[in-house]
Design a protein around this motif. Structure first.
Motif, PDB file in Angstrom:
ATOM      1  N   GLU A  60     -57.788  38.485  12.522  1.00  0.00           N
ATOM      2  CA  GLU A  60     -56.786  37.454  13.222  1.00  0.00           C
ATOM      3  C   GLU A  60     -56.880  37.314  14.472  1.00  0.00           C
ATOM      4  OE1 GLU A  60     -52.709  37.346  11.647  1.00  0.00           O
ATOM      5  OE2 GLU A  60     -52.298  35.663  12.713  1.00  0.00           O
ATOM      6  N   ASN A 121     -54.202  31.099  14.618  1.00  0.00           N
ATOM      7  CA  ASN A 121     -52.704  30.477  14.286  1.00  0.00           C
ATOM      8  C   ASN A 121     -52.691  29.179  15.029  1.00  0.00           C
ATOM      9  OD1 ASN A 121     -50.977  32.728  13.009  1.00  0.00           O
ATOM     10  ND2 ASN A 121     -52.144  33.933  14.663  1.00  0.00           N
ATOM     11  N   GLU A 153     -54.596  29.421  10.607  1.00  0.00           N
ATOM     12  CA  GLU A 153     -53.414  29.920   9.794  1.00  0.00           C
ATOM     13  C   GLU A 153     -52.094  29.045  10.074  1.00  0.00           C
ATOM     14  OE1 GLU A 153     -52.314  33.877  10.384  1.00  0.00           O
ATOM     15  OE2 GLU A 153     -54.324  34.740   9.775  1.00  0.00           O
ATOM     16  N   ASP A 183     -49.582  30.937   6.147  1.00  0.00           N
ATOM     17  CA  ASP A 183     -48.947  32.150   6.948  1.00  0.00           C
ATOM     18  C   ASP A 183     -47.529  32.589   6.689  1.00  0.00           C
ATOM     19  OD1 ASP A 183     -49.160  34.441   8.499  1.00  0.00           O
ATOM     20  OD2 ASP A 183     -49.440  33.127  10.426  1.00  0.00           O
ATOM     21  N   LYS A 204     -51.176  34.291   2.873  1.00  0.00           N
ATOM     22  CA  LYS A 204     -50.697  35.593   3.591  1.00  0.00           C
ATOM     23  C   LYS A 204     -49.385  36.008   3.198  1.00  0.00           C
ATOM     24  CE  LYS A 204     -52.810  36.669   7.389  1.00  0.00           C
ATOM     25  NZ  LYS A 204     -53.073  36.768   8.865  1.00  0.00           N
TER      26      LYS A 204
HETATM   27 MG    MG Z   1     -50.697  34.463  11.735  1.00  0.00          MG
END
Ligand code: MG
Ligand code: C2E
Ligand code: MG
Ligand code: MG
Length: 288
Positions: A60, A121, A153, A183, A204
């Motif tokens: 990530e 992200n 994400e 996320d 996640k």
């Molecule tokens: Mg994240």
């Protein structure tokens, strides 16, 4: 007021809102300068690991801001500021561009990394820009990065803001071959049916559930339920906040395939990652 740079960055990390005595307008101006300067913002990378085999599958990417006088500013502080000021748009494009270059490099140089991916992200503010999908396509094409090398994400609260608008954006991203992860799952307000409706590839599980499981084993039932339903809908399951060897065993038993957390490694700058994973990397670089 804190004095030294170190004290100031501690204060920033401790702060959750705007009550830290720092002028948000000044910080916003500094962020604008940082974007123009180009060398204060940097992506760090945290490993994502197969819980059963221990294999590294991807990373990530997490943004870091090295402020010239205040030191490291937490993303919990500057991402909300960037969203309010729309500076998240250039920052988000920068993150995508950096991640493309990084994954290209790592797919070539790291051992067994052909299928490696980087998670990026993406803020809802950024996704709601009219040309978001086109800009993403441009970056992938410019860097010649295969779409399956990135996973976007998206946080749950964002998805819920505008269901129809988001559905169309997400299906266009999927049509390009990008993979999507939801996320911090479980912290927002969505029902599990959104997983199916939005065709997420990965879930996640928020680190608060993992923390709760550490405190009371019965709390693991929530994780088991999320993992089972996610898998049933064809989603990969990634546990966040994996901090101990015992977490690894329990999370695997509860049906999580992948994990991310301090147990496997903190987010690190790309040079450090390369030194850890491939001591001969500098040599490789001079050959190519
Ligand atoms: Mg994240
Ligand atoms: P997130 O996407 O949920 O990222 C996971 C956060 O958990 C990261 O915090 C990471 O450092 C932290 N973390 C990882 N493992 C552990 C662990 O074992 N224990 C604990 N307690 N924490 C762990 P970080 O880097 O401070 O980022 C905070 C949030 O800022 C991210 O949460 C994400 O929402 C946002 N963010 C960071 N980089 C970006 C970016 O490039 N773009 C956007 N839009 N948001 C970003
Ligand atoms: Mg998360
Ligand atoms: Mg989070």
């Amino acid at each position: 007021r804190p004095g030294t740079d170190a004290e100031k960055s501690v204060a920033l990390f401790a702060a959750n809102g705007m009550d830290d005595g720092l002028d948000p307008l000044a910080l916003e101006q500094d962020l604008r300068t940082a974007i123009e300067a180009g060398d204060q913002l940097q992506l760090h990378y945290q490993p994502i690991v197969d819980l059963v085999s221990g294999r590294l599958v991807g990373f990530e990417s997490l943004m870091r801001w090295h402020h010239p006088t205040m030191g490291l500013v937490s993303p919990l502080r500057f991402i909300p500021l960037a969203e309010e000021s729309k500076l998240i748009i250039p920052i988000g494009l920068f993150a995508l561009d950096q991640a493309c270059q990084q994954v290209n490099r790592w797919r070539r140089f790291l051992p067994d990394a052909a299928g490696m991916f980087i998670n990026v992200n993406v803020s809802g503010v950024q996704m709601q820009e009219a040309d978001f999908v086109e800009r993403v396509a441009e970056i992938l094409a410019h860097r010649q990065t295969p779409a399956d090398a990135l996973k976007l994400e998206i946080t749950e609260s964002v998805v819920l803001d505008d269901v129809d608008g988001m559905l169309s954006i997400l299906s266009r991203l999927k049509a390009m071959g990008l993979r999507l992860a939801i996320d911090d799952f479980g912290t927002g307000y969505s029902s599990l049916s959104y997983l199916h409706q939005f065709r997420f590839d990965a879930v996640k599980i928020d680190q608060s559930f993992v923390r709760a499981m550490r405190q009371r084993p019965e709390n693991g039932l929530i994780i088991r339920m999320i993992a089972e339903l996610s898998r049933g809908l064809g989603c990969e399951v990634i546990a966040e906040g994996v901090e101990t060897a015992n977490d690894v065993i329990r999370l695997a038993q509860l049906g999580c395939m992948y994990g991310q957390g301090y147990h496997f490694g903190r987010p690190r700058d790309p040079m450090t990652i390369e030194k850890l994973l491939l001591p001969a990397c500098e040599e490789t670089e001079t050959v190519v």
